[in-house]
Structure formats: C-alpha cells, structure tokens
Design a protein around this motif. Sequence first.
Motif, PDB file in Angstrom:
ATOM      1  N   MET A 195       0.536  -1.239   0.118  1.00 31.24           N
ATOM      2  CA  MET A 195      -0.091  -0.100   0.096  1.00 31.24           C
ATOM      3  C   MET A 195       0.904   1.374   0.001  1.00 31.24           C
ATOM      4  O   MET A 195       0.457   2.259   0.010  1.00 31.24           O
ATOM      5  CB  MET A 195      -0.974  -0.014   1.119  1.00 31.24           C
ATOM      6  N   GLU A 196       2.168   1.196   0.214  1.00 27.25           N
ATOM      7  CA  GLU A 196       2.920   2.342   0.109  1.00 27.25           C
ATOM      8  C   GLU A 196       2.986   3.342  -1.001  1.00 27.25           C
ATOM      9  O   GLU A 196       2.782   4.429  -0.924  1.00 27.25           O
ATOM     10  CB  GLU A 196       4.429   2.101   0.524  1.00 27.25           C
ATOM     11  N   PRO A 197       2.744   2.804  -2.415  1.00 27.71           N
ATOM     12  CA  PRO A 197       2.552   3.700  -3.091  1.00 27.71           C
ATOM     13  C   PRO A 197       1.289   4.413  -3.140  1.00 27.71           C
ATOM     14  O   PRO A 197       1.288   5.555  -3.584  1.00 27.71           O
ATOM     15  CB  PRO A 197       2.643   2.760  -4.431  1.00 27.71           C
ATOM     16  N   ALA A 245     -11.602   6.851  -1.103  1.00 27.18           N
ATOM     17  CA  ALA A 245     -11.708   6.017  -2.119  1.00 27.18           C
ATOM     18  C   ALA A 245     -10.352   5.334  -2.967  1.00 27.18           C
ATOM     19  O   ALA A 245     -10.472   4.330  -3.048  1.00 27.18           O
ATOM     20  CB  ALA A 245     -12.564   6.765  -3.209  1.00 27.18           C
ATOM     21  N   CYS A 246      -9.510   5.932  -2.616  1.00 25.95           N
ATOM     22  CA  CYS A 246      -7.997   5.669  -3.280  1.00 25.95           C
ATOM     23  C   CYS A 246      -7.526   4.587  -2.307  1.00 25.95           C
ATOM     24  O   CYS A 246      -7.141   3.364  -2.508  1.00 25.95           O
ATOM     25  CB  CYS A 246      -7.135   6.748  -3.470  1.00 25.95           C
ATOM     26  N   TYR A 274      -8.601  -3.103  -1.545  1.00 21.76           N
ATOM     27  CA  TYR A 274      -9.698  -4.261  -1.850  1.00 21.76           C
ATOM     28  C   TYR A 274      -9.432  -4.618  -3.396  1.00 21.76           C
ATOM     29  O   TYR A 274     -10.189  -5.399  -3.727  1.00 21.76           O
ATOM     30  CB  TYR A 274     -10.891  -3.898  -1.619  1.00 21.76           C
ATOM     31  N   VAL A 275      -9.049  -3.755  -4.223  1.00 20.65           N
ATOM     32  CA  VAL A 275      -8.910  -3.955  -5.775  1.00 20.65           C
ATOM     33  C   VAL A 275      -7.616  -3.991  -6.100  1.00 20.65           C
ATOM     34  O   VAL A 275      -7.195  -5.233  -6.464  1.00 20.65           O
ATOM     35  CB  VAL A 275      -9.768  -2.662  -6.565  1.00 20.65           C
ATOM     36  N   SER A 276      -6.703  -3.100  -6.086  1.00 22.02           N
ATOM     37  CA  SER A 276      -5.429  -3.068  -6.865  1.00 22.02           C
ATOM     38  C   SER A 276      -4.546  -1.775  -6.208  1.00 22.02           C
ATOM     39  O   SER A 276      -4.684  -0.765  -6.503  1.00 22.02           O
ATOM     40  CB  SER A 276      -5.539  -3.087  -8.112  1.00 22.02           C
ATOM     41  N   VAL A 277      -3.542  -2.297  -5.626  1.00 21.22           N
ATOM     42  CA  VAL A 277      -2.521  -1.236  -5.219  1.00 21.22           C
ATOM     43  C   VAL A 277      -2.138  -0.555  -6.532  1.00 21.22           C
ATOM     44  O   VAL A 277      -1.699   0.862  -6.683  1.00 21.22           O
ATOM     45  CB  VAL A 277      -1.147  -1.909  -4.445  1.00 21.22           C
ATOM     46  N   THR A 278      -1.753  -1.073  -7.611  1.00 17.65           N
ATOM     47  CA  THR A 278      -1.120  -0.641  -8.840  1.00 17.65           C
ATOM     48  C   THR A 278      -2.038   0.318  -9.412  1.00 17.65           C
ATOM     49  O   THR A 278      -1.745   1.517  -9.903  1.00 17.65           O
ATOM     50  CB  THR A 278      -0.984  -1.686  -9.848  1.00 17.65           C
TER      51      THR A 278
END
Length: 127
Positions: free
Chosen positions: A1-3, A62-63, A69-73
């Motif tokens: 999650m850091e990004p 939201a981000c 839950y969806v995608s860090v990328t």
Amino acid sequence: MEPVYLVIAVALLGYFVLGGLVGRARSKYGVKAPAMTGNPDFERVNRVHQNTLESLVAFIPACWIFGAYVSVTWATVLGVLFIVARAIYAVGYIRAAERRGPGAGLTGVVNIVLVLGAMVGLVRALL
C-alpha cells in the motif's frame, strides 16, 4: 500500500501548495482576510483551492479503499491521474474560468472510478 499512501501524500501536498497560492493572490490583488471576494483573479485562485478540497474528500478514502480491496497498482495509477487532473484544472482555471473543464472532468472520472471500484471491492470482500 506504500505507493497508494505516497500518491495520497503528494495530492495533499498539492493542496497545501494551492493554499500558498491563495495567500500570494490575497497580497497581489489586495483582498484582505477574511474577505473571500473582491477581485476575480483572486477568486479564481481561491476557487481552485476550495474545489481541490472538495475533490480530496472523495479521493482520499476511495483511493485508500481501492488500493486495499482492488489493486495497489491501479489505485496508484488513478492517484497519479488525479494529481495531473488537479494540475490541469488549476492552471486552466487560474488563467480563465472557462478553461477549467478538462481538469474538472478528468478529476470527476478518476473519483467516480475510485469510488465505484472501492465499493465493488468491498462488496466482494464481504461476500
């Protein structure tokens, strides 16, 4: 999650920079606090700052949820797009109010994708 955290922090930094621009515009256009009106050039700078705050209210949670839950990328990519959209919005609106559309539109699309994606991700996790 850091990004994701980094992109949120950069978005917040942008908000603080806009706050500095409001202070500079107050001085440049002679709009003394607590006045919020009095010079159209000041009012455009101030509106960019206020609208960015309004956009951040949806963007940040939201981000964060989208990343979890969806995608860090994809949360990071959408976060970068949000920052770019706010820059486009700021430059356009400060120059002329009628030039705010592209940045505002891109901001809206990014926030809608993040909110809907976050909701889908959360629902999937609950099921």
